[in-house]
Design an enzyme around this catalytic site. Structure first.
Site, PDB file in Angstrom:
ATOM      1  N   SER A 147       0.822  -1.105  -0.055  1.00 49.89           N
ATOM      2  CA  SER A 147      -0.180   0.118  -0.012  1.00 49.89           C
ATOM      3  C   SER A 147       0.890   1.162  -0.040  1.00 49.89           C
ATOM      4  O   SER A 147       2.167   1.185   0.523  1.00 49.89           O
ATOM      5  CB  SER A 147      -0.849   0.142   1.365  1.00 49.89           C
ATOM      6  OG  SER A 147      -1.620   1.269   1.334  1.00 49.89           O
ATOM      7  N   TYR A 160      -2.818  -0.359  10.503  1.00 52.92           N
ATOM      8  CA  TYR A 160      -2.967  -0.673   9.167  1.00 52.92           C
ATOM      9  C   TYR A 160      -1.632  -0.081   8.654  1.00 52.92           C
ATOM     10  O   TYR A 160      -0.955  -0.975   7.905  1.00 52.92           O
ATOM     11  CB  TYR A 160      -3.779  -0.033   8.459  1.00 52.92           C
ATOM     12  CG  TYR A 160      -4.008  -0.150   6.881  1.00 52.92           C
ATOM     13  CD1 TYR A 160      -4.729  -1.379   6.554  1.00 52.92           C
ATOM     14  CD2 TYR A 160      -3.268   0.836   5.997  1.00 52.92           C
ATOM     15  CE1 TYR A 160      -4.642  -1.574   5.022  1.00 52.92           C
ATOM     16  CE2 TYR A 160      -3.571   0.379   4.602  1.00 52.92           C
ATOM     17  CZ  TYR A 160      -4.178  -0.720   4.499  1.00 52.92           C
ATOM     18  OH  TYR A 160      -4.106  -1.177   2.949  1.00 52.92           O
TER      19      TYR A 160
END
Length: 256
Positions: A147, A160
């Site tokens: 990501s 995250y």
């Protein structure tokens, strides 16, 4: 020599985890369009079957295998069944993931554990099971979905960020350990894409305005735009690309 066949995946079997919707489904579609036979994976067998049928209706070669990628026993049994019943895995895309948002001081500990199992442990479990079979064959491609949060942060998503930063470094570690066995391991780092999981952010006018101004391409990404990068990393075109994270983000990680 570079030709059209350099990017083709004909005759190769690919497994894409978390592929019943969103980015995973888009990656599966792209690999199948490039000629691969693709196995969709998820926990919801019904949702998985509907996704598989939608791709078969497009004329693509797709199968489904439902198992929980956070459960080591299910992973081992699932990979064993695929190799025995379908064929040798040539490509693995570790896409399964989740997001939880909360101020870090209030973040529930049980959600921390759930998020790490889903985003990080699953990458280790599935890649290890696949690599154990790829190593004797002396070849394979593993793509771990990272990501932009593997590099940059936002408020409220520290766990995250931690999980995706770990996936980035695990990807590099896999490349180091498994590269000598003919296995290329790379990461694919999506930026901000329109998916079922980002619907609320897309609808948030202030956030969308901030994001588009922060993105050199001045828009959200469409999930189909990730497919080309996945095909490249899965194909012979990336034969000497190993331990790399390819960000597909409209330039977000380039701009302060």
């Amino acid at each position: 020599m570079i030709g059209a066949d350099t990017f083709r995946l004909d005759g190769r079997l690919a497994l894409v985890t978390g592929s019943s919707a969103g980015i995973g489904l888009a990656l599966a579609r792209g690999l199948a369009q490039a000629g691969a036979r693709v196995i969709l994976n998820g926990r919801d067998a019904g949702k998985l079957a509907r996704a598989g049928q939608s791709l078969r209706d497009e004329g693509l070669a797709v199968l489904e295998r439902a198992f929980d990628v956070t459960d080591a026993a299910q992973v081992d049994a699932g990979i064993e069944a695929i190799e025995a019943q379908v064929g040798p895995l040539a490509i693995l895309v570790n896409n399964a993931g989740m997001q939880r948002r909360a101020p870090l001081q209030d973040f529930p500990r049980e959600q921390w554990s759930e998020l790490m199992r889903t985003n990080l442990d699953s990458v280790f479990l599935v890649a290890q099971a696949a690599a154990r079979r790829m190593i004797p064959r002396g070849k394979g491609r593993i793509i771990n979905v990272c990501s932009v949060q593997s590099e940059i942060g936002r408020p409220g998503i520290a766990p995250y960020m931690a999980s995706k930063g770990a996936v980035k470094m695990l990807t590099k570690g896999m490349a180091i350990d498994w590269g000598p066995h003919g296995i290329n391991v790379n990461g694919l780092g999506p930026g901000y894409f329109k998916t079922e999981l980002t619907e609320k952010l897309v609808a948030d006018e202030s956030f969308s305005a901030w994001l588009t101004n922060r993105t050199p391409n001045r828009r959200w990404g469409e999930v189909a735009e990730l497919a080309g990068a996945a095909v490249f990393l899965a194909s012979d075109a990336s034969s000497f690309v190993n331990g790399h994270i390819l960000y597909v983000d409209g330039g977000v990680t380039a701009m302060l």
